[in-house]
Design a protein around this motif. Structure first.
Motif: not given
Length: 153
Positions: A17-43
């Motif tokens: 989906p076009d609205d999927l955050p890049l974070l989840w594309v990187l982690r879940d689809e591409i497998g690059l898990t170095g980028t971390k989920y912290g807050c989900g609101v850019a804070a």
């Protein structure tokens, strides 16, 4: 919708989906898990990556809004060829829990690309959106200064 991205120099096509955050594309689809989920609101800055060299919070960039080449912490250096920032992080023992460090390093890399010899004030301003619960801010500042000196030569 199929989207093609260049991530760390490699092209990837994803049907998401076009609205999927890049974070989840990187982690879940591409497998690059170095980028971390912290807050989900850019804070917090844990999800910081570069798009065409600009530091962005990947939790808030929709897949359809990616405007250029993406670089993650995996593309910043390797275990066999550390970047000057990664080496400085080790030398100054910056990481404690380490969770925020990939975002910290990516933010610092963007700073050094724009200000090769930053002052303390410039470092503090650039890094203020990256939170470290362990409170290693003095070590982060020292590591950035060390990396800047190492990159001069």
């Amino acid at each position: 919708m199929t989207t093609t991205l260049t991530i760390n120099g490699t092209r990837h096509s994803v049907d998401l989906p076009d609205d999927l955050p890049l974070l989840w594309v990187l982690r879940d689809e591409i497998g690059l898990t170095g980028t971390k989920y912290g807050c989900g609101v850019a804070a917090c800055g844990a999800c910081t990556v570069h798009i065409d060299g600009e530091a962005v919070r990947s939790c808030q960039v929709a897949l359809s809004d990616v405007w250029g080449d993406v670089t993650t912490i995996e593309g910043h250096g390797t275990p066999d060829a550390l970047s000057a920032l990664q080496q400085a992080w080790i030398d100054h023992q910056v990481a404690q829990c380490g969770y925020c460090q990939s975002g910290q390093i990516m933010q610092a890399a963007a700073l050094l690309a724009q200000a090769p010899s930053p002052t303390d004030a410039e470092i503090d301003e650039a890094m203020q959106g990256n939170l470290c619960r362990c409170g290693t801010y003095p070590r982060i500042r020292a590591a950035i200064h060390s990396a800047a000196k190492a990159m001069e030569g």
